[in-house]
Design a protein around this motif. Sequence first.
Motif, PDB file in Angstrom:
ATOM      1  N   PRO A   5       0.537  -1.054   0.195  1.00 47.44           N
ATOM      2  CA  PRO A   5      -0.036  -0.547   0.203  1.00 47.44           C
ATOM      3  C   PRO A   5       0.749   1.426   0.524  1.00 47.44           C
ATOM      4  CG  PRO A   5       0.098  -1.089   2.142  1.00 47.44           C
ATOM      5  CD  PRO A   5       0.536  -1.845   1.454  1.00 47.44           C
ATOM      6  N   LEU A   6       0.563   2.281  -0.819  1.00 50.59           N
ATOM      7  CA  LEU A   6       1.212   3.575  -0.233  1.00 50.59           C
ATOM      8  C   LEU A   6      -0.283   4.475  -0.183  1.00 50.59           C
ATOM      9  CD1 LEU A   6       1.867   4.425  -4.018  1.00 50.59           C
ATOM     10  CD2 LEU A   6       3.686   4.577  -2.282  1.00 50.59           C
ATOM     11  N   THR A   7       0.130   5.029   1.247  1.00 49.79           N
ATOM     12  CA  THR A   7      -0.806   5.690   2.506  1.00 49.79           C
ATOM     13  C   THR A   7       0.219   7.082   2.010  1.00 49.79           C
ATOM     14  OG1 THR A   7       0.953   4.990   4.070  1.00 49.79           O
ATOM     15  CG2 THR A   7      -1.581   3.551   3.525  1.00 49.79           C
ATOM     16  N   PHE A   8      -0.912   7.985   2.695  1.00 49.99           N
ATOM     17  CA  PHE A   8      -0.516   9.459   2.269  1.00 49.99           C
ATOM     18  C   PHE A   8       0.855   9.828   4.286  1.00 49.99           C
ATOM     19  CE2 PHE A   8      -1.297  14.257   4.927  1.00 49.99           C
ATOM     20  CZ  PHE A   8      -1.168  14.443   3.359  1.00 49.99           C
ATOM     21  N   SER A   9       0.526   8.784   4.762  1.00 44.34           N
ATOM     22  CA  SER A   9       1.573   9.061   6.233  1.00 44.34           C
ATOM     23  C   SER A   9       1.805   7.589   6.728  1.00 44.34           C
ATOM     24  CB  SER A   9       1.173  10.304   7.005  1.00 44.34           C
ATOM     25  OG  SER A   9       0.329   9.616   7.982  1.00 44.34           O
ATOM     26  N   PRO A  10       2.519   7.452   7.766  1.00 45.87           N
ATOM     27  CA  PRO A  10       3.472   6.194   7.815  1.00 45.87           C
ATOM     28  C   PRO A  10       2.479   5.487   9.005  1.00 45.87           C
ATOM     29  CG  PRO A  10       4.995   8.071   8.085  1.00 45.87           C
ATOM     30  CD  PRO A  10       3.918   8.433   7.784  1.00 45.87           C
ATOM     31  N   ASP A  11       0.994   6.272   9.420  1.00 44.12           N
ATOM     32  CA  ASP A  11       0.437   5.857   9.847  1.00 44.12           C
ATOM     33  C   ASP A  11      -0.269   4.249   9.626  1.00 44.12           C
ATOM     34  OD1 ASP A  11      -1.798   5.139  11.758  1.00 44.12           O
ATOM     35  OD2 ASP A  11      -1.839   7.241  12.353  1.00 44.12           O
ATOM     36  N   ILE A  12      -0.684   3.438  10.150  1.00 43.82           N
ATOM     37  CA  ILE A  12      -1.385   2.209   9.760  1.00 43.82           C
ATOM     38  C   ILE A  12      -2.284   2.697   8.925  1.00 43.82           C
ATOM     39  CG2 ILE A  12      -2.230   1.555  12.099  1.00 43.82           C
ATOM     40  CD1 ILE A  12      -0.821  -0.979   8.735  1.00 43.82           C
ATOM     41  N   ASN A  13      -3.237   3.727  10.301  1.00 45.42           N
ATOM     42  CA  ASN A  13      -4.742   4.130   9.617  1.00 45.42           C
ATOM     43  C   ASN A  13      -4.751   4.679   8.353  1.00 45.42           C
ATOM     44  OD1 ASN A  13      -5.413   2.073  11.191  1.00 45.42           O
ATOM     45  ND2 ASN A  13      -5.348   3.362  13.064  1.00 45.42           N
ATOM     46  N   ASN A  88      11.546   4.896   7.941  1.00 49.09           N
ATOM     47  CA  ASN A  88      10.638   4.767   9.161  1.00 49.09           C
ATOM     48  C   ASN A  88      10.582   4.478   9.476  1.00 49.09           C
ATOM     49  OD1 ASN A  88       8.419   5.995  10.844  1.00 49.09           O
ATOM     50  ND2 ASN A  88       8.258   7.140   9.301  1.00 49.09           N
ATOM     51  N   THR A  89      10.357   2.596  10.287  1.00 53.08           N
ATOM     52  CA  THR A  89      10.408   1.686  10.493  1.00 53.08           C
ATOM     53  C   THR A  89      10.602   0.751  10.118  1.00 53.08           C
ATOM     54  OG1 THR A  89       8.115   0.899  10.631  1.00 53.08           O
ATOM     55  CG2 THR A  89       7.943   2.815  12.438  1.00 53.08           C
ATOM     56  N   ASP A  96       8.895  -6.192   8.376  1.00 54.77           N
ATOM     57  CA  ASP A  96       7.898  -5.627   8.201  1.00 54.77           C
ATOM     58  C   ASP A  96       8.886  -4.427   8.178  1.00 54.77           C
ATOM     59  OD1 ASP A  96       5.866  -7.352   7.493  1.00 54.77           O
ATOM     60  OD2 ASP A  96       4.636  -7.034   9.550  1.00 54.77           O
ATOM     61  N   THR A  97       8.940  -3.618   7.032  1.00 53.75           N
ATOM     62  CA  THR A  97       9.247  -2.013   6.820  1.00 53.75           C
ATOM     63  C   THR A  97       8.116  -1.275   6.128  1.00 53.75           C
ATOM     64  OG1 THR A  97      11.348  -3.012   6.189  1.00 53.75           O
ATOM     65  CG2 THR A  97      11.242  -1.473   5.486  1.00 53.75           C
ATOM     66  N   CYS A  98       8.229  -0.578   6.961  1.00 52.36           N
ATOM     67  CA  CYS A  98       7.803   1.079   6.673  1.00 52.36           C
ATOM     68  C   CYS A  98       9.053   1.921   5.886  1.00 52.36           C
ATOM     69  CB  CYS A  98       6.996   1.897   7.427  1.00 52.36           C
ATOM     70  SG  CYS A  98       6.097   3.090   7.122  1.00 52.36           S
ATOM     71  N   VAL A  99       8.461   2.641   4.536  1.00 54.19           N
ATOM     72  CA  VAL A  99       9.856   3.226   4.038  1.00 54.19           C
ATOM     73  C   VAL A  99       9.123   5.157   3.428  1.00 54.19           C
ATOM     74  CG1 VAL A  99      10.956   3.703   2.433  1.00 54.19           C
ATOM     75  CG2 VAL A  99      11.296   1.313   3.407  1.00 54.19           C
TER      76      VAL A  99
END
Length: 108
Positions: A5-13, A88-89, A96-99
């Motif tokens: 997923p591409l999201t607006f911010s790193p927040d899972i929601n 990011n995380t 799991d990685t958040c970039v």
Amino acid sequence: MVDDPLTFSPDINSTLVGRAQGLYAFSSQEESSLMMAMTFSFLEGKYNGSALSLLGRNPPFNTVREMPIVGGSGLFRFARGYAQARTNTFNLTTGDTCVEYNVYVLHY
């Protein structure tokens, strides 16, 4: 292979704005480095149906990685530019990685 997923911010929601789809593979014998071919496909707002294409070397343990934007479609036709990636995380247990990608493009 990735379809993330591409999201607006790193927040899972955070609001989903598109998908990051492509592939990456380790490509160096001396260090950790990935060769990435990825498309950022947008699903919301004025960029819905448009995409950016990234192709380049990604050394994942560098704080900031810069990769070229080599093209696009829809509103991003003839796109050229670069993306800066920052981790990011990273969860060592799950992988799991958040970039965060900051993308700078010129397009018609």
